[in-house]
Design a protein around this motif. Structure first.
Motif, PDB file in Angstrom:
ATOM      1  N   LEU A 223      32.165  35.535  55.923  1.00  0.00           N
ATOM      2  CA  LEU A 223      33.173  36.590  55.968  1.00  0.00           C
ATOM      3  C   LEU A 223      33.218  37.354  54.652  1.00  0.00           C
ATOM      4  O   LEU A 223      32.909  36.819  53.580  1.00  0.00           O
ATOM      5  N   GLU A 224      33.636  38.610  54.763  1.00  0.00           N
ATOM      6  CA  GLU A 224      33.904  39.429  53.588  1.00  0.00           C
ATOM      7  C   GLU A 224      35.404  39.660  53.502  1.00  0.00           C
ATOM      8  O   GLU A 224      36.041  40.018  54.492  1.00  0.00           O
ATOM      9  N   MET A 225      35.970  39.448  52.327  1.00  0.00           N
ATOM     10  CA  MET A 225      37.412  39.594  52.125  1.00  0.00           C
ATOM     11  C   MET A 225      37.687  40.629  51.047  1.00  0.00           C
ATOM     12  O   MET A 225      37.086  40.605  49.973  1.00  0.00           O
ATOM     13  N   ASN A 226      38.589  41.549  51.347  1.00  0.00           N
ATOM     14  CA  ASN A 226      39.056  42.503  50.345  1.00  0.00           C
ATOM     15  C   ASN A 226      40.067  41.795  49.461  1.00  0.00           C
ATOM     16  O   ASN A 226      41.177  41.481  49.891  1.00  0.00           O
ATOM     17  N   MET A 227      39.686  41.522  48.219  1.00  0.00           N
ATOM     18  CA  MET A 227      40.533  40.772  47.297  1.00  0.00           C
ATOM     19  C   MET A 227      41.530  41.671  46.572  1.00  0.00           C
ATOM     20  O   MET A 227      42.380  41.180  45.820  1.00  0.00           O
ATOM     21  N   GLY A 228      41.434  42.987  46.787  1.00  0.00           N
ATOM     22  CA  GLY A 228      42.361  43.907  46.134  1.00  0.00           C
ATOM     23  C   GLY A 228      41.869  44.331  44.767  1.00  0.00           C
ATOM     24  O   GLY A 228      40.773  43.983  44.319  1.00  0.00           O
ATOM     25  N   GLN A 229      42.688  45.104  44.086  1.00  0.00           N
ATOM     26  CA  GLN A 229      42.337  45.610  42.758  1.00  0.00           C
ATOM     27  C   GLN A 229      42.914  44.690  41.686  1.00  0.00           C
ATOM     28  O   GLN A 229      44.117  44.460  41.645  1.00  0.00           O
ATOM     29  N   PRO A 230      42.068  44.144  40.830  1.00  0.00           N
ATOM     30  CA  PRO A 230      42.578  43.246  39.790  1.00  0.00           C
ATOM     31  C   PRO A 230      43.379  43.995  38.744  1.00  0.00           C
ATOM     32  O   PRO A 230      43.142  45.180  38.486  1.00  0.00           O
ATOM     33  N   GLY A 231      44.331  43.294  38.151  1.00  0.00           N
ATOM     34  CA  GLY A 231      45.122  43.860  37.067  1.00  0.00           C
ATOM     35  C   GLY A 231      44.902  43.066  35.791  1.00  0.00           C
ATOM     36  O   GLY A 231      44.568  41.879  35.818  1.00  0.00           O
ATOM     37  N   PHE A 232      45.086  43.748  34.666  1.00  0.00           N
ATOM     38  CA  PHE A 232      44.933  43.120  33.352  1.00  0.00           C
ATOM     39  C   PHE A 232      46.240  43.318  32.586  1.00  0.00           C
ATOM     40  O   PHE A 232      46.345  44.212  31.741  1.00  0.00           O
ATOM     41  N   PRO A 233      47.239  42.485  32.882  1.00  0.00           N
ATOM     42  CA  PRO A 233      48.587  42.721  32.350  1.00  0.00           C
ATOM     43  C   PRO A 233      48.702  42.605  30.840  1.00  0.00           C
ATOM     44  O   PRO A 233      49.672  43.099  30.255  1.00  0.00           O
ATOM     45  N   GLU A 234      47.699  41.979  30.184  1.00  0.00           N
ATOM     46  CA  GLU A 234      47.795  41.807  28.730  1.00  0.00           C
ATOM     47  C   GLU A 234      46.611  42.443  28.008  1.00  0.00           C
ATOM     48  O   GLU A 234      46.303  42.092  26.878  1.00  0.00           O
ATOM     49  N   GLY A 235      45.955  43.396  28.688  1.00  0.00           N
ATOM     50  CA  GLY A 235      44.850  44.098  28.055  1.00  0.00           C
ATOM     51  C   GLY A 235      43.553  43.330  28.150  1.00  0.00           C
ATOM     52  O   GLY A 235      43.358  42.485  29.018  1.00  0.00           O
ATOM     53  N   GLU A 236      42.627  43.631  27.235  1.00  0.00           N
ATOM     54  CA  GLU A 236      41.275  43.076  27.314  1.00  0.00           C
ATOM     55  C   GLU A 236      41.252  41.580  27.020  1.00  0.00           C
ATOM     56  O   GLU A 236      40.773  40.773  27.815  1.00  0.00           O
ATOM     57  N   THR A 237      41.753  41.192  25.847  1.00  0.00           N
ATOM     58  CA  THR A 237      41.806  39.777  25.484  1.00  0.00           C
ATOM     59  C   THR A 237      43.063  39.496  24.674  1.00  0.00           C
ATOM     60  O   THR A 237      43.638  40.394  24.047  1.00  0.00           O
ATOM     61  N   ILE A 238      43.467  38.232  24.695  1.00  0.00           N
ATOM     62  CA  ILE A 238      44.525  37.757  23.813  1.00  0.00           C
ATOM     63  C   ILE A 238      44.021  36.476  23.153  1.00  0.00           C
ATOM     64  O   ILE A 238      43.066  35.858  23.617  1.00  0.00           O
ATOM     65  N   MET A 239      44.657  36.084  22.065  1.00  0.00           N
ATOM     66  CA  MET A 239      44.318  34.826  21.414  1.00  0.00           C
ATOM     67  C   MET A 239      45.346  33.784  21.838  1.00  0.00           C
ATOM     68  O   MET A 239      46.556  33.998  21.721  1.00  0.00           O
ATOM     69  N   LEU A 240      44.847  32.680  22.353  1.00  0.00           N
ATOM     70  CA  LEU A 240      45.693  31.600  22.825  1.00  0.00           C
ATOM     71  C   LEU A 240      45.554  30.430  21.854  1.00  0.00           C
ATOM     72  O   LEU A 240      44.447  29.979  21.574  1.00  0.00           O
ATOM     73  N   ASP A 241      46.680  29.954  21.329  1.00  0.00           N
ATOM     74  CA  ASP A 241      46.643  28.814  20.412  1.00  0.00           C
ATOM     75  C   ASP A 241      46.486  27.525  21.200  1.00  0.00           C
ATOM     76  O   ASP A 241      47.362  27.146  21.986  1.00  0.00           O
ATOM     77  N   LEU A 242      45.360  26.837  20.982  1.00  0.00           N
ATOM     78  CA  LEU A 242      45.075  25.578  21.651  1.00  0.00           C
ATOM     79  C   LEU A 242      44.950  24.462  20.624  1.00  0.00           C
ATOM     80  O   LEU A 242      44.875  24.721  19.406  1.00  0.00           O
ATOM     81  N   SER A 243      44.903  23.222  21.092  1.00  0.00           N
ATOM     82  CA  SER A 243      44.804  22.082  20.177  1.00  0.00           C
ATOM     83  C   SER A 243      43.509  22.131  19.372  1.00  0.00           C
ATOM     84  O   SER A 243      43.444  21.615  18.252  1.00  0.00           O
ATOM     85  N   SER A 244      42.471  22.775  19.926  1.00  0.00           N
ATOM     86  CA  SER A 244      41.189  22.897  19.236  1.00  0.00           C
ATOM     87  C   SER A 244      41.109  24.134  18.352  1.00  0.00           C
ATOM     88  O   SER A 244      40.097  24.362  17.685  1.00  0.00           O
TER      89      SER A 244
END
Length: 267
Positions: free
Chosen positions: A121-142
Protein backbone atom coordinates in the motif's frame (compact mmCIF):
# COMPACT_ATOMS: atom_id res chain seq x y z
CA UNK A 1 -13.11 -11.83 28.92
CA UNK A 2 -12.20 -13.18 25.48
CA UNK A 3 -10.81 -10.55 23.09
CA UNK A 4 -10.74 -11.54 19.39
CA UNK A 5 -7.78 -10.30 17.38
CA UNK A 6 -6.08 -10.46 14.02
CA UNK A 7 -2.29 -10.32 14.11
CA UNK A 8 -0.52 -8.37 11.37
CA UNK A 9 2.81 -6.78 10.66
CA UNK A 10 3.94 -3.92 8.48
CA UNK A 11 7.63 -4.37 7.61
CA UNK A 12 8.23 -6.23 10.89
CA UNK A 13 6.33 -3.71 13.04
CA UNK A 14 3.62 -5.97 14.50
CA UNK A 15 0.11 -5.15 15.67
CA UNK A 16 -3.00 -6.80 17.06
CA UNK A 17 -6.30 -5.55 15.61
CA UNK A 18 -9.66 -5.80 17.37
CA UNK A 19 -13.09 -4.40 16.55
CA UNK A 20 -13.86 -1.82 19.22
CA UNK A 21 -17.23 -3.42 20.06
CA UNK A 22 -15.36 -6.66 20.90
CA UNK A 23 -12.89 -4.93 23.25
CA UNK A 24 -13.40 -4.23 26.96
CA UNK A 25 -15.39 -1.11 27.72
CA UNK A 26 -13.10 -0.23 30.64
CA UNK A 27 -9.44 -0.62 31.60
CA UNK A 28 -8.18 -0.46 28.01
CA UNK A 29 -4.70 0.50 29.20
CA UNK A 30 -4.34 -2.70 31.19
CA UNK A 31 -5.87 -4.72 28.34
CA UNK A 32 -3.33 -3.22 25.92
CA UNK A 33 -0.41 -4.05 28.18
CA UNK A 34 -1.74 -7.57 28.68
CA UNK A 35 -2.45 -8.47 25.06
CA UNK A 36 0.83 -6.94 23.79
CA UNK A 37 3.04 -8.66 26.38
CA UNK A 38 5.38 -11.00 24.49
CA UNK A 39 5.72 -13.47 27.39
CA UNK A 40 2.26 -13.61 28.98
CA UNK A 41 0.08 -12.22 26.18
CA UNK A 42 -0.07 -12.55 22.41
CA UNK A 43 2.75 -10.10 21.84
CA UNK A 44 2.94 -7.00 19.61
CA UNK A 45 4.33 -3.50 19.33
CA UNK A 46 0.79 -2.12 19.54
CA UNK A 47 -2.95 -2.84 19.76
CA UNK A 48 -5.33 -1.20 17.27
CA UNK A 49 -9.05 -0.82 17.95
CA UNK A 50 -11.10 -0.44 14.77
CA UNK A 51 -14.57 1.10 14.50
CA UNK A 52 -16.84 1.56 11.53
CA UNK A 53 -18.13 5.07 10.78
CA UNK A 54 -21.60 6.15 11.85
CA UNK A 55 -24.38 5.90 9.24
CA UNK A 56 -24.07 8.60 6.59
CA UNK A 57 -20.38 9.28 7.25
CA UNK A 58 -18.60 9.46 3.87
CA UNK A 59 -15.23 10.94 4.86
CA UNK A 60 -13.63 7.66 5.94
CA UNK A 61 -14.13 3.88 5.88
CA UNK A 62 -13.03 3.24 9.47
CA UNK A 63 -11.53 4.90 12.54
CA UNK A 64 -8.69 3.49 14.61
CA UNK A 65 -7.32 4.02 18.11
CA UNK A 66 -3.75 2.91 18.75
CA UNK A 67 -2.30 1.71 22.04
CA UNK A 68 1.43 1.15 22.44
CA UNK A 69 2.65 -1.97 24.20
CA UNK A 70 3.11 -0.01 27.46
CA UNK A 71 -0.56 1.03 27.42
CA UNK A 72 0.05 4.61 26.27
CA UNK A 73 -1.76 5.94 23.20
CA UNK A 74 -0.28 7.23 19.96
CA UNK A 75 -1.73 9.69 17.47
CA UNK A 76 -0.82 7.68 14.38
CA UNK A 77 1.36 4.83 13.13
CA UNK A 78 2.27 4.52 9.47
CA UNK A 79 2.83 0.77 9.61
CA UNK A 80 -0.19 0.29 11.88
CA UNK A 81 -2.49 2.30 9.64
CA UNK A 82 -1.31 0.28 6.65
CA UNK A 83 -2.17 -2.89 8.56
CA UNK A 84 -5.63 -1.54 9.37
CA UNK A 85 -6.19 -0.67 5.70
CA UNK A 86 -5.18 -4.16 4.59
CA UNK A 87 -7.50 -5.66 7.23
CA UNK A 88 -10.42 -3.60 5.92
CA UNK A 89 -9.71 -4.71 2.35
CA UNK A 90 -9.53 -8.33 3.47
CA UNK A 91 -12.94 -8.22 5.22
CA UNK A 92 -14.56 -6.44 2.26
CA UNK A 93 -15.10 -3.02 3.81
CA UNK A 94 -12.68 -1.20 1.50
CA UNK A 95 -11.18 -1.67 -1.94
CA UNK A 96 -8.54 0.18 -3.96
CA UNK A 97 -8.63 3.34 -1.84
CA UNK A 98 -8.95 3.32 1.95
CA UNK A 99 -9.50 6.34 4.19
CA UNK A 100 -8.88 5.88 7.89
CA UNK A 101 -9.48 8.37 10.67
CA UNK A 102 -6.52 8.44 13.06
CA UNK A 103 -5.61 10.62 16.00
CA UNK A 104 -3.74 12.78 13.47
CA UNK A 105 -6.67 13.15 11.07
CA UNK A 106 -7.95 11.16 8.11
CA UNK A 107 -5.22 9.33 6.20
CA UNK A 108 -5.66 8.13 2.61
CA UNK A 109 -4.12 4.89 1.40
CA UNK A 110 -4.00 3.24 -2.01
CA UNK A 111 -3.82 -0.51 -2.54
CA UNK A 112 -1.03 -1.17 -5.04
CA UNK A 113 -0.86 -4.95 -4.97
CA UNK A 114 -2.32 -7.97 -3.18
CA UNK A 115 -1.06 -11.54 -3.07
CA UNK A 116 -3.14 -13.66 -0.71
CA UNK A 117 -2.76 -12.15 2.77
CA UNK A 118 0.14 -9.88 1.79
CA UNK A 119 -0.63 -6.32 0.67
CA UNK A 120 1.43 -3.44 -0.71
CA UNK A 121 0.00 0.00 0.00
CA UNK A 122 0.90 3.63 -0.49
CA UNK A 123 -0.02 6.03 2.32
CA UNK A 124 -0.14 9.81 2.21
CA UNK A 125 1.74 10.71 5.39
CA UNK A 126 0.98 14.43 5.04
CA UNK A 127 3.33 17.40 5.11
CA UNK A 128 5.99 17.25 7.82
CA UNK A 129 6.53 20.19 10.12
CA UNK A 130 9.72 21.44 11.75
CA UNK A 131 8.46 23.25 14.86
CA UNK A 132 11.95 24.06 16.16
CA UNK A 133 13.76 24.81 12.92
CA UNK A 134 16.62 22.87 11.38
CA UNK A 135 18.40 21.57 14.49
CA UNK A 136 18.53 22.11 18.23
CA UNK A 137 21.11 21.05 20.80
CA UNK A 138 19.82 18.54 23.31
CA UNK A 139 21.71 18.10 26.59
CA UNK A 140 22.28 14.39 27.15
CA UNK A 141 24.28 12.41 29.72
CA UNK A 142 26.97 11.92 27.05
CA UNK A 143 27.06 15.63 26.21
CA UNK A 144 25.17 18.02 23.87
CA UNK A 145 23.74 16.43 20.73
CA UNK A 146 22.34 18.06 17.59
CA UNK A 147 18.87 16.72 16.76
CA UNK A 148 16.05 17.64 14.38
CA UNK A 149 12.50 17.73 15.72
CA UNK A 150 9.84 16.73 13.19
CA UNK A 151 6.05 16.65 13.41
CA UNK A 152 4.55 13.94 11.18
CA UNK A 153 1.27 13.69 13.09
CA UNK A 154 3.22 12.39 16.07
CA UNK A 155 6.48 13.72 17.55
CA UNK A 156 9.77 12.60 16.05
CA UNK A 157 13.33 13.38 17.12
CA UNK A 158 15.93 12.57 14.47
CA UNK A 159 19.61 12.06 15.30
CA UNK A 160 22.25 11.81 12.57
CA UNK A 161 25.00 9.28 13.32
CA UNK A 162 28.17 8.06 11.61
CA UNK A 163 27.36 4.42 12.47
CA UNK A 164 25.40 2.32 14.96
CA UNK A 165 28.39 1.02 16.92
CA UNK A 166 27.32 2.70 20.15
CA UNK A 167 24.51 2.33 22.67
CA UNK A 168 21.86 3.99 20.53
CA UNK A 169 19.12 2.13 22.42
CA UNK A 170 20.24 3.74 25.67
CA UNK A 171 20.42 7.14 24.00
CA UNK A 172 16.98 6.55 22.47
CA UNK A 173 15.51 5.76 25.88
CA UNK A 174 17.07 8.92 27.30
CA UNK A 175 15.79 11.12 24.48
CA UNK A 176 12.29 9.56 24.56
CA UNK A 177 11.82 10.79 28.15
CA UNK A 178 13.97 13.93 27.94
CA UNK A 179 12.46 16.96 29.75
CA UNK A 180 12.45 18.81 26.42
CA UNK A 181 9.63 16.46 25.34
CA UNK A 182 6.99 16.58 28.10
CA UNK A 183 4.75 14.16 26.15
CA UNK A 184 7.76 11.99 25.23
CA UNK A 185 8.96 11.49 21.66
CA UNK A 186 9.81 8.87 19.07
CA UNK A 187 13.50 8.71 18.18
CA UNK A 188 15.15 7.79 14.86
CA UNK A 189 18.89 7.45 14.32
CA UNK A 190 19.84 8.05 10.69
CA UNK A 191 22.96 7.25 8.70
CA UNK A 192 22.96 8.57 5.10
CA UNK A 193 24.31 5.86 2.78
CA UNK A 194 23.99 7.74 -0.52
CA UNK A 195 21.85 10.57 -1.89
CA UNK A 196 18.74 8.37 -2.02
CA UNK A 197 19.29 5.94 0.86
CA UNK A 198 19.15 6.16 4.65
CA UNK A 199 19.97 3.45 7.15
CA UNK A 200 17.79 3.95 10.24
CA UNK A 201 17.25 2.55 13.74
CA UNK A 202 14.11 3.25 15.75
CA UNK A 203 13.35 3.75 19.44
CA UNK A 204 9.64 4.38 19.67
CA UNK A 205 7.64 6.15 22.33
CA UNK A 206 5.86 3.55 24.42
CA UNK A 207 7.34 0.55 22.59
CA UNK A 208 11.14 0.87 22.73
CA UNK A 209 13.24 -0.59 19.92
CA UNK A 210 11.20 -1.64 16.88
CA UNK A 211 12.29 -3.34 13.68
CA UNK A 212 10.53 -0.74 11.55
CA UNK A 213 8.38 2.37 11.84
CA UNK A 214 6.28 4.13 9.20
CA UNK A 215 6.08 7.49 10.95
CA UNK A 216 9.69 7.08 12.11
CA UNK A 217 10.78 6.47 8.52
CA UNK A 218 8.77 9.50 7.44
CA UNK A 219 10.38 11.69 10.10
CA UNK A 220 13.83 10.34 9.24
CA UNK A 221 13.38 11.00 5.52
CA UNK A 222 11.83 14.42 6.14
CA UNK A 223 14.72 15.48 8.38
CA UNK A 224 17.36 14.16 5.95
CA UNK A 225 15.66 15.95 3.05
CA UNK A 226 15.39 19.15 5.11
CA UNK A 227 19.09 18.98 6.02
CA UNK A 228 20.12 18.23 2.42
CA UNK A 229 21.50 14.79 3.24
CA UNK A 230 19.34 12.98 0.65
CA UNK A 231 17.09 13.67 -2.32
CA UNK A 232 13.65 12.32 -3.15
CA UNK A 233 12.82 9.47 -3.65
CA UNK A 234 14.29 7.98 -0.48
CA UNK A 235 14.77 4.35 0.49
CA UNK A 236 14.79 3.90 4.27
CA UNK A 237 16.72 0.74 5.11
CA UNK A 238 15.25 -0.62 8.36
CA UNK A 239 16.30 -3.79 10.20
CA UNK A 240 13.13 -5.43 8.77
CA UNK A 241 13.70 -4.33 5.19
CA UNK A 242 13.35 -1.23 3.00
CA UNK A 243 10.52 1.29 2.90
CA UNK A 244 10.12 3.63 -0.08
CA UNK A 245 9.22 7.30 0.34
CA UNK A 246 8.89 10.25 -1.99
CA UNK A 247 8.32 13.91 -1.25
CA UNK A 248 5.90 16.15 -3.12
CA UNK A 249 5.49 18.61 -0.27
CA UNK A 250 3.48 15.84 1.32
CA UNK A 251 5.35 12.57 1.87
CA UNK A 252 4.11 9.29 0.41
CA UNK A 253 5.18 6.01 1.98
CA UNK A 254 5.03 2.64 0.20
CA UNK A 255 5.28 -0.49 2.29
CA UNK A 256 3.85 -3.95 2.97
CA UNK A 257 1.23 -5.24 5.38
CA UNK A 258 0.60 -8.90 6.07
CA UNK A 259 -2.07 -10.80 7.99
CA UNK A 260 -0.27 -13.56 9.89
CA UNK A 261 -2.88 -15.03 12.22
CA UNK A 262 -5.82 -14.55 14.51
CA UNK A 263 -7.50 -15.86 17.63
CA UNK A 264 -8.66 -14.85 21.08
CA UNK A 265 -6.82 -13.39 24.05
CA UNK A 266 -8.17 -14.36 27.48
CA UNK A 267 -8.08 -11.25 29.62
Amino acid sequence: MRIPFAKMHGAGNDFLLTWINEAPRQNLVEAAKGICNRRTGIGADGWILISQPPPGEKEYEAAIQLFNSDGSTAEVSGNGTRCAAAFLVDVGLAWDTVRIRTGAGVKALKLLERCGLTFMLEMNMGQPGFPEGETIMLDLSSGPRAVTVVDVGNPQCVVEVADFDFDWRGMGAEIERHPHFPKRTNVSFIHPVDEHTLEVRFYERGAGETMSSGTGSTGAAAAALHLGRVKSPVTVATPAGPLKLRSEGEIYLVGPAQIIGGGEFYL
